[in-house]
Motif scaffolding. Structure first.
Motif, PDB file in Angstrom:
ATOM      1  N   HIS A   1      38.263  29.219  50.761  1.00 14.79           N
ATOM      2  CA  HIS A   1      37.269  29.438  49.709  1.00 14.79           C
ATOM      3  C   HIS A   1      36.222  30.416  50.223  1.00 14.79           C
ATOM      4  N   TRP A   2      36.060  31.514  49.498  1.00 17.81           N
ATOM      5  CA  TRP A   2      35.082  32.530  49.874  1.00 17.81           C
ATOM      6  C   TRP A   2      34.278  32.915  48.641  1.00 17.81           C
ATOM      7  N   SER A   3      33.031  33.287  48.876  1.00 18.69           N
ATOM      8  CA  SER A   3      32.207  33.829  47.795  1.00 18.69           C
ATOM      9  C   SER A   3      31.238  34.819  48.407  1.00 18.69           C
ATOM     10  N   GLY A   4      30.747  35.696  47.575  1.00 19.51           N
ATOM     11  CA  GLY A   4      29.819  36.700  48.056  1.00 19.51           C
ATOM     12  C   GLY A   4      29.798  37.899  47.137  1.00 19.51           C
ATOM     13  N   ARG A   5      29.746  39.073  47.742  1.00 15.20           N
ATOM     14  CA  ARG A   5      29.686  40.329  47.005  1.00 15.20           C
ATOM     15  C   ARG A   5      30.820  41.219  47.488  1.00 15.20           C
ATOM     16  N   MET A   6      31.481  41.885  46.538  1.00 15.87           N
ATOM     17  CA  MET A   6      32.599  42.761  46.874  1.00 15.87           C
ATOM     18  C   MET A   6      32.447  44.074  46.128  1.00 15.87           C
ATOM     19  N   SER A   7      32.757  45.166  46.827  1.00 16.46           N
ATOM     20  CA  SER A   7      32.833  46.459  46.159  1.00 16.46           C
ATOM     21  C   SER A   7      34.160  47.102  46.545  1.00 16.46           C
ATOM     22  N   VAL A   8      34.751  47.763  45.576  1.00 14.00           N
ATOM     23  CA  VAL A   8      36.024  48.452  45.779  1.00 14.00           C
ATOM     24  C   VAL A   8      35.874  49.859  45.220  1.00 14.00           C
ATOM     25  N   ARG A   9      36.333  50.826  46.010  1.00 10.04           N
ATOM     26  CA  ARG A   9      36.297  52.222  45.566  1.00 10.04           C
ATOM     27  C   ARG A   9      37.639  52.851  45.902  1.00 10.04           C
ATOM     28  N   VAL A  10      38.253  53.496  44.913  1.00 11.50           N
ATOM     29  CA  VAL A  10      39.522  54.191  45.086  1.00 11.50           C
ATOM     30  C   VAL A  10      39.311  55.628  44.610  1.00 11.50           C
ATOM     31  N   GLU A  11      39.679  56.573  45.467  1.00 11.49           N
ATOM     32  CA  GLU A  11      39.519  57.990  45.118  1.00 11.49           C
ATOM     33  C   GLU A  11      40.439  58.354  43.955  1.00 11.49           C
ATOM     34  N   ALA A  12      40.128  59.444  43.302  1.00 11.98           N
ATOM     35  CA  ALA A  12      40.897  59.921  42.153  1.00 11.98           C
ATOM     36  C   ALA A  12      42.312  60.309  42.568  1.00 11.98           C
ATOM     37  N   THR A  13      43.258  60.093  41.651  1.00 13.47           N
ATOM     38  CA  THR A  13      44.633  60.529  41.830  1.00 13.47           C
ATOM     39  C   THR A  13      44.952  61.519  40.716  1.00 13.47           C
ATOM     40  N   ALA A  14      46.145  62.091  40.771  1.00  8.97           N
ATOM     41  CA  ALA A  14      46.537  63.058  39.742  1.00  8.97           C
ATOM     42  C   ALA A  14      46.526  62.432  38.345  1.00  8.97           C
ATOM     43  N   GLY A  15      46.909  61.161  38.236  1.00  9.01           N
ATOM     44  CA  GLY A  15      47.005  60.531  36.930  1.00  9.01           C
ATOM     45  C   GLY A  15      45.810  59.687  36.531  1.00  9.01           C
ATOM     46  N   GLN A  16      44.844  59.514  37.439  1.00  8.71           N
ATOM     47  CA  GLN A  16      43.745  58.599  37.148  1.00  8.71           C
ATOM     48  C   GLN A  16      42.498  59.061  37.887  1.00  8.71           C
ATOM     49  N   GLY A  17      41.355  58.912  37.251  1.00  8.91           N
ATOM     50  CA  GLY A  17      40.092  59.260  37.885  1.00  8.91           C
ATOM     51  C   GLY A  17      39.725  58.243  38.948  1.00  8.91           C
ATOM     52  N   PRO A  18      38.635  58.458  39.641  1.00  7.28           N
ATOM     53  CA  PRO A  18      38.227  57.493  40.667  1.00  7.28           C
ATOM     54  C   PRO A  18      37.916  56.136  40.036  1.00  7.28           C
ATOM     55  N   GLN A  19      38.188  55.091  40.781  1.00  5.16           N
ATOM     56  CA  GLN A  19      37.920  53.726  40.334  1.00  5.16           C
ATOM     57  C   GLN A  19      36.884  53.123  41.272  1.00  5.16           C
ATOM     58  N   ALA A  20      35.892  52.437  40.741  1.00  2.00           N
ATOM     59  CA  ALA A  20      34.889  51.782  41.575  1.00  2.00           C
ATOM     60  C   ALA A  20      34.276  50.626  40.806  1.00  2.00           C
ATOM     61  N   PHE A  21      34.035  49.552  41.520  1.00  2.00           N
ATOM     62  CA  PHE A  21      33.292  48.447  40.931  1.00  2.00           C
ATOM     63  C   PHE A  21      32.650  47.650  42.050  1.00  2.00           C
ATOM     64  N   SER A  22      31.650  46.890  41.670  1.00  4.80           N
ATOM     65  CA  SER A  22      30.940  46.029  42.595  1.00  4.80           C
ATOM     66  C   SER A  22      30.561  44.772  41.823  1.00  4.80           C
ATOM     67  N   SER A  23      30.743  43.624  42.442  1.00  5.21           N
ATOM     68  CA  SER A  23      30.476  42.384  41.731  1.00  5.21           C
ATOM     69  C   SER A  23      30.339  41.234  42.713  1.00  5.21           C
ATOM     70  N   THR A  24      29.660  40.190  42.272  1.00  4.49           N
ATOM     71  CA  THR A  24      29.729  38.944  43.024  1.00  4.49           C
ATOM     72  C   THR A  24      31.079  38.324  42.692  1.00  4.49           C
ATOM     73  N   PHE A  25      31.595  37.536  43.619  1.00  8.79           N
ATOM     74  CA  PHE A  25      32.924  36.969  43.421  1.00  8.79           C
ATOM     75  C   PHE A  25      33.020  35.581  44.027  1.00  8.79           C
ATOM     76  N   GLU A  26      34.062  34.885  43.596  1.00  8.06           N
ATOM     77  CA  GLU A  26      34.451  33.608  44.184  1.00  8.06           C
ATOM     78  C   GLU A  26      35.968  33.625  44.278  1.00  8.06           C
ATOM     79  N   LEU A  27      36.495  33.341  45.453  1.00  9.85           N
ATOM     80  CA  LEU A  27      37.925  33.405  45.726  1.00  9.85           C
ATOM     81  C   LEU A  27      38.377  32.088  46.319  1.00  9.85           C
ATOM     82  N   GLN A  28      39.470  31.564  45.771  1.00 13.53           N
ATOM     83  CA  GLN A  28      40.054  30.318  46.265  1.00 13.53           C
ATOM     84  C   GLN A  28      41.544  30.518  46.426  1.00 13.53           C
ATOM     85  N   GLY A  29      42.113  29.956  47.493  1.00 14.55           N
ATOM     86  CA  GLY A  29      43.560  30.001  47.663  1.00 14.55           C
ATOM     87  C   GLY A  29      43.983  30.857  48.827  1.00 14.55           C
ATOM     88  N   GLY A  30      45.134  31.519  48.640  1.00 12.12           N
ATOM     89  CA  GLY A  30      45.706  32.345  49.688  1.00 12.12           C
ATOM     90  C   GLY A  30      46.549  33.444  49.070  1.00 12.12           C
TER      91      GLY A  30
END
Length: 168
Positions: free
Chosen positions: A37-66
């Protein structure tokens, strides 16, 4: 009357800004207490590709499991659920608002949403404090005792970065 209302609003803004600047002392991070079980803040950034622009988000999260089965919740700044992901070995689902999308597995869900794969099993290992090495990824766990992890994919393209700050 308008002056009184303006003064009240200004006072409220001042109080809220002071409260927002106050940072509570952070308890030491204890990785053993996080098991599964984890919680906190996460940000993900993916550079642009030929078919898709850059992706980015930041959020608080809660993760359970494996890696094989679990739930991941992302929250808005006001605390409501922005998105929920659940997965089993047979399927993965993404629920955002009133929409639910189904995928064959977690890897497919991540690839479709972000436009690039993310190593789910390795991510769980890094969250557990394991210094798992993975081709194409640079992982910085030098601040793991403070609950901070940064993982960067340098190859193959597109480059990607995941930053996590875990709550104690």
């Amino acid at each position: 009357m308008i002056r009184r209302l303006a003064a009240s609003l200004l006072g409220l803004c001042l109080v809220l800004s002071l409260v927002g600047c106050a940072a509570p002392s952070r308890a030491p991070f204890d990785p053993a207490a996080q098991a599964g079980h984890w919680s906190g803040r996460m940000s993900v950034r993916v550079e642009a590709t030929a078919g898709q622009g850059p992706q980015a988000f930041s959020s608080t999260f809660e993760l359970q499991g494996g890696p094989a089965q679990g739930q991941l919740y992302f929250y808005t700044p006001l605390g409501s659920t922005a998105a929920a992901i659940s997965w089993t070995p047979e399927q993965a689902q993404l629920q955002s608002g009133s929409q639910t999308q189904s995928f064959n597995n977690m890897a497919e869900l991540i690839d479709r949403v972000l436009g690039t794969p993310v190593p789910v099993a390795a991510l769980f290992a890094w969250l557990a404090g394991d210094h798992l090495s993975l081709d194409g990824w640079q992982v910085d766990q030098s601040q793991f005792d403070s609950g901070k992890i940064t993982a960067r994919r340098i190859s193959p393209a597109p480059s990607a970065e995941i930053r996590v700050v875990l709550e104690p």
